[in-house]
Scaffold this motif. Structure first.
Motif, PDB file in Angstrom:
ATOM      1  N   GLU A   1       5.018 -49.523   7.424  1.00  0.00           N
ATOM      2  CA  GLU A   1       3.559 -49.686   7.533  1.00  0.00           C
ATOM      3  C   GLU A   1       3.202 -50.897   6.678  1.00  0.00           C
ATOM      4  N   LEU A   2       2.826 -51.993   7.336  1.00  0.00           N
ATOM      5  CA  LEU A   2       2.755 -53.270   6.600  1.00  0.00           C
ATOM      6  C   LEU A   2       1.343 -53.847   6.586  1.00  0.00           C
ATOM      7  N   GLY A   3       1.263 -55.119   6.417  1.00  0.00           N
ATOM      8  CA  GLY A   3      -0.035 -55.770   6.195  1.00  0.00           C
ATOM      9  C   GLY A   3      -0.843 -55.972   7.463  1.00  0.00           C
TER      10      GLY A   3
ATOM     11  N   PHE B   1      -5.939 -59.404   0.856  1.00  0.00           N
ATOM     12  CA  PHE B   1      -5.948 -58.148   0.103  1.00  0.00           C
ATOM     13  C   PHE B   1      -6.948 -58.215  -1.052  1.00  0.00           C
TER      14      PHE B   1
ATOM     15  N   GLU C   1      -3.036 -62.493   4.951  1.00  0.00           N
ATOM     16  CA  GLU C   1      -3.661 -61.328   4.333  1.00  0.00           C
ATOM     17  C   GLU C   1      -4.049 -61.671   2.895  1.00  0.00           C
TER      18      GLU C   1
ATOM     19  N   LYS D   1       9.470 -43.547  -4.522  1.00  0.00           N
ATOM     20  CA  LYS D   1       9.305 -44.649  -5.476  1.00  0.00           C
ATOM     21  C   LYS D   1       7.847 -45.101  -5.393  1.00  0.00           C
TER      22      LYS D   1
ATOM     23  N   THR E   1       7.979 -57.605   1.933  1.00  0.00           N
ATOM     24  CA  THR E   1       8.858 -56.569   1.381  1.00  0.00           C
ATOM     25  C   THR E   1       9.389 -55.682   2.504  1.00  0.00           C
TER      26      THR E   1
ATOM     27  N   VAL F   1       5.967 -46.507  -1.683  1.00  0.00           N
ATOM     28  CA  VAL F   1       4.525 -46.657  -1.432  1.00  0.00           C
ATOM     29  C   VAL F   1       3.903 -47.741  -2.322  1.00  0.00           C
ATOM     30  N   PRO F   2       2.767 -48.296  -1.856  1.00  0.00           N
ATOM     31  CA  PRO F   2       2.086 -49.351  -2.615  1.00  0.00           C
ATOM     32  C   PRO F   2       1.036 -48.768  -3.572  1.00  0.00           C
ATOM     33  N   TRP F   3       0.213 -49.651  -4.113  1.00  0.00           N
ATOM     34  CA  TRP F   3      -0.726 -49.233  -5.161  1.00  0.00           C
ATOM     35  C   TRP F   3      -2.137 -49.029  -4.651  1.00  0.00           C
TER      36      TRP F   3
ATOM     37  N   GLY G   1      13.445 -49.583  -5.724  1.00  0.00           N
ATOM     38  CA  GLY G   1      13.166 -49.626  -4.284  1.00  0.00           C
ATOM     39  C   GLY G   1      14.395 -50.062  -3.509  1.00  0.00           C
TER      40      GLY G   1
ATOM     41  N   PHE H   1       8.331 -46.605   4.492  1.00  0.00           N
ATOM     42  CA  PHE H   1       7.832 -47.648   3.590  1.00  0.00           C
ATOM     43  C   PHE H   1       6.409 -48.045   3.951  1.00  0.00           C
ATOM     44  N   THR H   2       5.567 -48.160   2.966  1.00  0.00           N
ATOM     45  CA  THR H   2       4.273 -48.816   3.136  1.00  0.00           C
ATOM     46  C   THR H   2       4.162 -49.915   2.089  1.00  0.00           C
ATOM     47  N   GLY H   3       3.812 -51.115   2.531  1.00  0.00           N
ATOM     48  CA  GLY H   3       3.668 -52.220   1.598  1.00  0.00           C
ATOM     49  C   GLY H   3       3.478 -53.511   2.362  1.00  0.00           C
ATOM     50  N   SER H   4       3.813 -54.610   1.713  1.00  0.00           N
ATOM     51  CA  SER H   4       3.556 -55.912   2.331  1.00  0.00           C
ATOM     52  C   SER H   4       4.598 -56.212   3.407  1.00  0.00           C
TER      53      SER H   4
ATOM     54  N   CYS I   1      -5.089 -52.023   3.801  1.00  0.00           N
ATOM     55  CA  CYS I   1      -4.292 -52.685   4.838  1.00  0.00           C
ATOM     56  C   CYS I   1      -5.128 -52.947   6.073  1.00  0.00           C
TER      57      CYS I   1
HETATM   58  P1  NAD Z   1       4.605 -54.506  -1.953  1.00  0.00           P
HETATM   59  O1  NAD Z   1       5.316 -54.785  -0.688  1.00  0.00           O
HETATM   60  O2  NAD Z   1       4.628 -55.515  -3.021  1.00  0.00           O
HETATM   61  O3  NAD Z   1       5.179 -53.163  -2.625  1.00  0.00           O
HETATM   62  C1  NAD Z   1       5.205 -51.940  -1.940  1.00  0.00           C
HETATM   63  C2  NAD Z   1       6.254 -51.049  -2.583  1.00  0.00           C
HETATM   64  O4  NAD Z   1       7.547 -51.609  -2.358  1.00  0.00           O
HETATM   65  C3  NAD Z   1       6.098 -50.931  -4.099  1.00  0.00           C
HETATM   66  O5  NAD Z   1       6.412 -49.609  -4.504  1.00  0.00           O
HETATM   67  C4  NAD Z   1       7.145 -51.910  -4.601  1.00  0.00           C
HETATM   68  O6  NAD Z   1       7.595 -51.638  -5.908  1.00  0.00           O
HETATM   69  C5  NAD Z   1       8.243 -51.710  -3.579  1.00  0.00           C
HETATM   70  N1  NAD Z   1       9.210 -52.817  -3.475  1.00  0.00           N
HETATM   71  C6  NAD Z   1       9.063 -54.103  -3.891  1.00  0.00           C
HETATM   72  N2  NAD Z   1      10.185 -54.806  -3.618  1.00  0.00           N
HETATM   73  C7  NAD Z   1      11.040 -53.961  -3.009  1.00  0.00           C
HETATM   74  C8  NAD Z   1      12.362 -54.097  -2.474  1.00  0.00           C
HETATM   75  N3  NAD Z   1      13.026 -55.241  -2.508  1.00  0.00           N
HETATM   76  N4  NAD Z   1      12.951 -53.020  -1.902  1.00  0.00           N
HETATM   77  C9  NAD Z   1      12.277 -51.846  -1.827  1.00  0.00           C
HETATM   78  N5  NAD Z   1      11.033 -51.645  -2.338  1.00  0.00           N
HETATM   79  C10 NAD Z   1      10.427 -52.694  -2.916  1.00  0.00           C
HETATM   80  O7  NAD Z   1       3.119 -54.118  -1.547  1.00  0.00           O
HETATM   81  P2  NAD Z   1       1.891 -53.842  -2.522  1.00  0.00           P
HETATM   82  O8  NAD Z   1       1.453 -55.134  -3.083  1.00  0.00           O
HETATM   83  O9  NAD Z   1       2.241 -52.727  -3.450  1.00  0.00           O
HETATM   84  O10 NAD Z   1       0.810 -53.287  -1.475  1.00  0.00           O
HETATM   85  C11 NAD Z   1      -0.017 -54.103  -0.739  1.00  0.00           C
HETATM   86  C12 NAD Z   1       0.538 -54.299   0.665  1.00  0.00           C
HETATM   87  O11 NAD Z   1       0.695 -53.036   1.308  1.00  0.00           O
HETATM   88  C13 NAD Z   1      -0.415 -55.072   1.558  1.00  0.00           C
HETATM   89  O12 NAD Z   1       0.304 -56.015   2.305  1.00  0.00           O
HETATM   90  C14 NAD Z   1      -0.999 -54.001   2.474  1.00  0.00           C
HETATM   91  O13 NAD Z   1      -1.468 -54.476   3.712  1.00  0.00           O
HETATM   92  C15 NAD Z   1       0.142 -53.076   2.616  1.00  0.00           C
HETATM   93  N6  NAD Z   1      -0.328 -51.757   3.036  1.00  0.00           N
HETATM   94  C16 NAD Z   1      -0.078 -51.338   4.314  1.00  0.00           C
HETATM   95  C17 NAD Z   1      -0.559 -50.106   4.750  1.00  0.00           C
HETATM   96  C18 NAD Z   1      -0.312 -49.608   6.155  1.00  0.00           C
HETATM   97  O14 NAD Z   1      -0.428 -48.406   6.383  1.00  0.00           O
HETATM   98  N7  NAD Z   1       0.032 -50.464   7.102  1.00  0.00           N
HETATM   99  C19 NAD Z   1      -1.293 -49.317   3.872  1.00  0.00           C
HETATM  100  C20 NAD Z   1      -1.529 -49.779   2.583  1.00  0.00           C
HETATM  101  C21 NAD Z   1      -1.029 -51.003   2.170  1.00  0.00           C
END
Ligand code: NAD
Length: 499
Positions: free
Chosen positions: A260-262, A394, A392, A185, A242, A159-161, A222, A236-239, A294
């Motif tokens: 779940e991404l950007g 953010f 994006e 994580k 990633t 999950v992200p922050w 991760g 996974f939720t994040g960018s 997001c």
């Molecule tokens: P990020 O992708 O940098 O990190 C997300 C998570 O992935 C963190 O826990 C990070 O430590 C982990 N990570 C980083 N590298 C990795 C790897 N190689 N393998 C596995 N895990 C790894 O994202 P962020 O900066 O923490 O969060 C912001 C992003 O999240 C934005 O792009 C936003 O749009 C997206 N987001 C999407 C949603 C959704 O539901 N679609 C919701 C919230 C945030």
């Protein structure tokens, strides 16, 4: 990266959670600091985990999967989930305080999110009791055919922050409801509430090892989770960048993945919109959470006849936003989460200016504040191919574009690689439905923005992700369908014919 440092003795120590035990990093014993974005001061010290910790957590989760948790019925799991919801509400002040300190989210918004966390556990308690397989009618008179939903297994939740506990609950609640066990994580910027959830789950009756939290960094912890053969599904939720790496890594073991991404979501304001409601919705869409959501409505597409009036209203509202400490109840916009994000948002603003967008307001760092603050920022005269219309940010940065016709508005809205959300502002019911159908976005809001429910599926088209969270639909992501054929005639078949 940090302006000041507390004495080591003043830092809170947050061990990670493996097999029901609070532990340091196994191999290294190394730690890192979690920093309060409003003061830029480290406030907690957290284990810097690695592959060895992931191995231990996955082993614990596998043991719990085949052990006590597998002996708990759907009804039993529902009771546990309802108890979690109660305990989350009991501890709301503690959890919201941790979230605000770790992420810089406004305390009152963090409190609202914690109530959602409780709602999610309540809702999935219901699904734990009610999700069933099917009896399948077939062309065989002498066969009973039925399906069962079997827990997919050990889930790696990354999950992200930006909404740490809520986005975690979106994974933990359905995973537990389905009978899975979990290795989490959290983001290295916001590990506190994932750890704080551990004792709550234990008190509610989740057995040791069914919920584990490994703290550390993405490329170590991760990556180890996504590549682990003992992990059956990664949520996974994040960018987007990633997410693509996560998908590639997981496929080597055919690990199931939801991403779940950007996003670069558009708010479309038509000439027949209620202007006041639209203005409020656009402000909410881009500036809540300091734009770090997001589904941020980061592109405003407005009919040319309303453009000047709406932009003037937005500028007035943006300039009046009270920026400050997340814990001050008067604050409307807090800091960005960290220095990297702060620099990235300022760079997006600089690029937009270089590429010729007009800075209508904001764009700078507010004076007199220590944290990672940025002014609410609005760009007009944005061309659809500019970075500010495609990438994006953010952060609290709105890109405004004009349109003349409904077709043009739809084309502009669909003109990014993302497809997470969109808002339509129109009092014409025919148009609202017509445009909703034409938009390529996982969620479309009409005359509102940012409404959520645990019952409503959420996810993205295109580069905004794969799969859906929430609703009945997500239960499929946490289970495998098993089809059982039972011969009921006691007959012997021709072994050389398919019929
Ligand atoms: P990020 O992708 O940098 O990190 C997300 C998570 O992935 C963190 O826990 C990070 O430590 C982990 N990570 C980083 N590298 C990795 C790897 N190689 N393998 C596995 N895990 C790894 O994202 P962020 O900066 O923490 O969060 C912001 C992003 O999240 C934005 O792009 C936003 O749009 C997206 N987001 C999407 C949603 C959704 O539901 N679609 C919701 C919230 C945030």
């Amino acid at each position: 990266m940090t302006a000041n440092k507390l004495a080591d003795s003043q830092l809170v120590t947050l061990p990670m959670l493996i097999d029901g035990k609070a532990v340091p990093a196994a191999d290294s014993g190394r730690t890192f600091d979690s920093v309060d974005p409003a003061s830029q001061m480290p406030w907690a010290r957290v284990p810097d985990g690695d592959v060895a910790d992931v191995d231990a957590a996955v082993a614990a989760a596998r043991a719990a999967l085949t052990g006590p948790w597998s002996q708990t019925t759907g009804f039993g799991r529902a009771r546990v989930l309802r108890r979690i919801a109660e305990l989350v509400m009991r501890d709301i002040d503690h959890l919201a305080g941790l979230e605000a300190r770790d992420s810089g989210r406004l305390l009152r918004d963090a409190e609202a999110q914690i109530t959602f966390v409780a709602d999610w556990f309540q809702y999935f308690a219901g699904l734990a009791e009610t999700v069933t397989g099917q009896t399948i009618p077939t062309d065989h008179l002498d066969m009973l055919v039925y399906t069962e939903a079997v827990p997919v297994g050990v889930v790696g939740a990354i999950v992200p922050w930006n909404a740490p506990l809520l986005l975690l609950a979106w994974k933990v609640a359905p995973a537990l409801a389905a009978g899975c066990t979990i290795v989490v994580k959290p983001s290295d910027y916001t590990p506190a509430t994932a750890l704080a959830l551990g004792p709550i789950l234990a008190e509610a009756g989740v057995p040791d090892g069914a919920y584990n939290v490994v703290t550390g960094f993405g490329p170590a912890v991760g990556q180890a989770i996504t590549a682990h053969p003992g992990v059956n599904k990664v949520a996974f939720t994040g960018s987007t960048a990633t997410g693509i790496a996560v998908g590639k890594s997981a496929v080597t073991n055919l690990t199931r993945v939801t991403l779940e991404l950007g996003g670069k979501s558009a708010q479309l304001v038509f000439e027949d919109a209620d202007p006041e409601a639209a203005l409020n919705g656009v402000i909410n869409g881009i500036f809540i959470g300091t734009g770090q959501t997001c589904i941020a409505g980061s592109r405003l597409l407005v009919h040319e006849s309303l453009h000047d009036e709406l932009v003037a209203g937005l500028i007035a509202r943006a300039k009046a936003i009270r920026i400050g400490s997340p814990t001050d109840t008067n604050t409307q916009m807090g800091p960005l989460v960290n220095g990297i994000q702060h620099a990235a948002v300022l760079e997006h603003i600089a690029v937009a200016r270089r590429q010729g967008a007009t800075l209508a307001c904001g764009g700078g760092i507010p004076e007199g504040l220590t944290g990672w603050y940025v002014e609410p920022t609005i760009f007009t005269d944005v061309h659809p191919e500019m970075d500010i219309a495609q990438k994006e940010v953010f952060g609290p940065v709105l890109a405004v574009m004009k349109f003349r016709t409904e077709e043009e508005a739809i084309e502009l809205a669909n003109n990014t690689k993302f497809g997470l959300a969109a808002g339509i502002w129109s009092q014409n019911v025919h148009r609202a439905h017509r445009v909703a159908r034409a938009l390529r976005a996982g969620t479309v809001w009409v005359n509102t923005y940012r409404a959520y429910s645990p019952a409503a599926p959420f996810g993205g088209f295109g580069h905004s992700g794969i799969g859906r969270e929430n609703g009945l639909e997500v239960m499929r992501a946490y289970s495998e369908t098993k089809t059982v054929w039972v011969e009921t005639a006691g007959a012997t078949r021709d072994p050389f014919s398919i019929r």
